[in-house]
Design a protein around this motif. Structure first.
Motif, PDB file in Angstrom:
ATOM      1  N   UNK A   1      35.741  46.106  43.114  1.00  0.00           N
ATOM      2  CA  UNK A   1      35.233  44.825  42.435  1.00  0.00           C
ATOM      3  C   UNK A   1      36.216  43.792  41.888  1.00  0.00           C
ATOM      4  N   UNK A   2      35.839  42.777  41.878  1.00  0.00           N
ATOM      5  CA  UNK A   2      37.045  41.557  41.554  1.00  0.00           C
ATOM      6  C   UNK A   2      37.249  42.073  39.862  1.00  0.00           C
ATOM      7  N   UNK A   3      38.424  42.228  39.639  1.00  0.00           N
ATOM      8  CA  UNK A   3      38.566  42.808  38.001  1.00  0.00           C
ATOM      9  C   UNK A   3      39.826  41.610  37.696  1.00  0.00           C
ATOM     10  N   UNK A   4      39.783  41.356  36.263  1.00  0.00           N
ATOM     11  CA  UNK A   4      40.655  40.370  35.828  1.00  0.00           C
ATOM     12  C   UNK A   4      41.947  41.156  35.440  1.00  0.00           C
ATOM     13  N   UNK A   5      41.742  42.349  35.183  1.00  0.00           N
ATOM     14  CA  UNK A   5      42.818  43.249  34.609  1.00  0.00           C
ATOM     15  C   UNK A   5      42.974  44.612  35.192  1.00  0.00           C
ATOM     16  N   UNK A   6      43.914  45.352  35.379  1.00  0.00           N
ATOM     17  CA  UNK A   6      43.929  46.676  35.962  1.00  0.00           C
ATOM     18  C   UNK A   6      43.362  47.394  35.116  1.00  0.00           C
ATOM     19  N   UNK A   7      43.012  47.274  33.632  1.00  0.00           N
ATOM     20  CA  UNK A   7      42.505  48.194  32.911  1.00  0.00           C
ATOM     21  C   UNK A   7      40.892  48.083  32.614  1.00  0.00           C
ATOM     22  N   UNK A   8      40.480  47.202  33.700  1.00  0.00           N
ATOM     23  CA  UNK A   8      39.023  46.646  33.615  1.00  0.00           C
ATOM     24  C   UNK A   8      38.041  47.921  33.758  1.00  0.00           C
ATOM     25  N   UNK A   9      37.158  48.173  33.002  1.00  0.00           N
ATOM     26  CA  UNK A   9      36.338  49.377  32.974  1.00  0.00           C
ATOM     27  C   UNK A   9      35.520  49.322  34.233  1.00  0.00           C
ATOM     28  N   UNK A  10      35.368  48.318  35.091  1.00  0.00           N
ATOM     29  CA  UNK A  10      34.748  48.476  36.456  1.00  0.00           C
ATOM     30  C   UNK A  10      35.280  49.333  37.321  1.00  0.00           C
ATOM     31  N   UNK A  11      36.662  49.548  37.184  1.00  0.00           N
ATOM     32  CA  UNK A  11      37.505  50.527  37.861  1.00  0.00           C
ATOM     33  C   UNK A  11      36.966  51.893  37.727  1.00  0.00           C
ATOM     34  N   UNK A  12      36.181  52.258  36.885  1.00  0.00           N
ATOM     35  CA  UNK A  12      35.467  53.529  36.568  1.00  0.00           C
ATOM     36  C   UNK A  12      34.941  53.836  37.663  1.00  0.00           C
ATOM     37  N   UNK A  13      33.970  53.087  38.435  1.00  0.00           N
ATOM     38  CA  UNK A  13      33.133  53.112  39.552  1.00  0.00           C
ATOM     39  C   UNK A  13      34.175  53.481  40.740  1.00  0.00           C
ATOM     40  N   UNK A  14      35.233  52.768  40.802  1.00  0.00           N
ATOM     41  CA  UNK A  14      36.150  52.999  42.061  1.00  0.00           C
ATOM     42  C   UNK A  14      36.719  54.708  41.967  1.00  0.00           C
ATOM     43  N   UNK A  15      36.893  54.985  40.752  1.00  0.00           N
ATOM     44  CA  UNK A  15      37.709  56.410  40.446  1.00  0.00           C
ATOM     45  C   UNK A  15      36.599  57.361  41.018  1.00  0.00           C
ATOM     46  N   UNK A  16      35.488  57.287  40.458  1.00  0.00           N
ATOM     47  CA  UNK A  16      34.341  57.851  40.801  1.00  0.00           C
ATOM     48  C   UNK A  16      34.156  58.229  42.395  1.00  0.00           C
ATOM     49  N   UNK A  17      34.279  56.803  42.812  1.00  0.00           N
ATOM     50  CA  UNK A  17      33.952  57.034  44.500  1.00  0.00           C
ATOM     51  C   UNK A  17      35.127  57.581  45.037  1.00  0.00           C
ATOM     52  N   UNK A  18      36.220  57.559  44.522  1.00  0.00           N
ATOM     53  CA  UNK A  18      37.533  58.119  45.094  1.00  0.00           C
ATOM     54  C   UNK A  18      37.332  59.789  44.996  1.00  0.00           C
ATOM     55  N   UNK A  19      37.051  60.226  43.848  1.00  0.00           N
ATOM     56  CA  UNK A  19      36.748  61.781  43.677  1.00  0.00           C
ATOM     57  C   UNK A  19      35.792  62.042  44.666  1.00  0.00           C
TER      58      UNK A  19
END
Length: 265
Positions: A150-168
């Motif tokens: 997703x487009x994120x404003x900051x590397x710590x954006x909570x939307x990164x959680x789905x990316x991490x789940x997809x990577x797992x």
């Protein structure tokens, strides 16, 4: 130097031939040697990151503490910048070559079948990583998956959680993180403890080149060190500041590197 501690950045070449940038070793060898080194890390039992310092990132390491930490944490640092390679050679380096994430992606895809590697792509504009994955599957029969980012404003954006789940879920061996620097390197560093094991490569525009949404400079232009000019001509608004405003600061790195060599006994 403690991890992440900033200092004035310079290039140093030891008498044994080791090349360091900001106190950390750069990978010395060709693409085949790099693939062999990556092969030694797989299957991964932890997160390994590969960063690709060029002129802009070299300058950034000195001023961006988060980037410096990401640089220090990296398992492999490859020189993606002709001026950096030329400087090291002028200081006496042998064997240092320009290697890029854009070069590494198709090579890894071509070898993925015989090595049993699964590759994940993420980054680029919407659908770009999907196009790139389709291309690599079609041309190499590669085991490649696309991870939406997703487009994120900051590397710590909570939307990164789905990316991490997809990577797992993907269970990839090599992940090409194509968010542009410093975001791609800092993102991996920030989420390192939550990421699944694998080799994470900061690969910039690699997915765009493979997908065909951006043109890479012709090989001759790359060899003479003018790829930056080709890219700036394509994206002047985004890249002019990087190359024309920040780029000249690399001269201070050059001066410092030669001064330190002169001061050595």
């Amino acid at each position: 130097m403690p991890r992440g501690e900033r200092s004035k950045v310079s290039v140093h070449v030891s008498r044994s031939g080791e090349v360091t940038l900001a106190g950390r070793p750069l990978f010395v060898g060709d693409a085949d040697a790099l693939i062999a080194r990556i092969g030694q890390l797989l299957p991964a039992d932890e997160v390994y990151s590969i960063v690709t310092p060029n002129v802009d990132q070299t300058i950034g390491i000195e001023h961006d503490s988060a980037l410096h930490v990401a640089y220090d944490e990296a398992e492999i640092r490859i020189a993606d910048g002709t001026p950096l390679v030329v400087l090291a050679r002028m200081l006496g380096a042998h064997g240092l070559q320009r290697l890029t994430g854009a070069d590494l992606l198709p090579i890894a895809a071509r070898l993925s079948c015989q090595r049993g590697w699964r590759i994940a792509l993420m980054g680029g504009a919407p659908s770009v990583s999907e196009l790139a994955a389709d291309h690599l599957r079609e041309h190499y029969g590669a085991d490649v998956v696309s991870i939406p980012f997703p487009k994120i404003a900051d590397v710590g954006d909570a939307e990164s959680g789905q990316v991490i789940a997809d990577l797992h879920a993907a269970q990839a061996d090599i992940v090409f993180v194509c968010l542009g620097s410093p975001k791609q390197d800092v993102w991996v560093s920030h989420w390192r403890e939550k990421l699944p094991p694998g080799v994470y490569v900061g690969a910039g525009a690699a997915v765009d080149f493979v997908a065909g949404t951006k043109r890479r400079a012709p090989l001759l232009v790359q060899k003479i060190g003018m790829e930056w000019l080709f890219r700036m001509a394509q994206e002047p608004r985004r890249l002019a500041g990087r190359y024309l405003v920040r780029g000249p600061h690399f001269l201070s790195v050059v001066a410092r590197s030669f001064a330190q060599r002169k001061d050595q006994p």
